[in-house]
Scaffold this motif. Sequence first.
Motif: not given
Length: 71
Positions: A25-33, A35-46, A56-62
């Motif tokens: 699970h790649p870490a989103p870049v702090e302060g990036c809107e 990356c943050g949005e994808q992290a929220v979507l990833r969490s909800a999907a999980f 899909d969210s992991n790929v988008r963040i990566r």
Amino acid sequence: MAGYKQGLPGGSVGRAVTLSMPELHPAPVEGCEICGEQAVLRSAAFKRGDHSAVSDSNVRIRSHQHHRNTR
């Protein structure tokens, strides 16, 4: 064997290829809107068990621009 060409297509097996696994699970870049949005979507999907959307969210963040510049 006539016409046999080692190392060419249709010949023997070539050199071994070494592949590495991407981080789970790649870490989103702090302060990036984005990356943050994808992290929220990833969490909800999980939480709902949608592993395809997690992937899909992991790929988008990566593959997001921040990550491409840090390699």
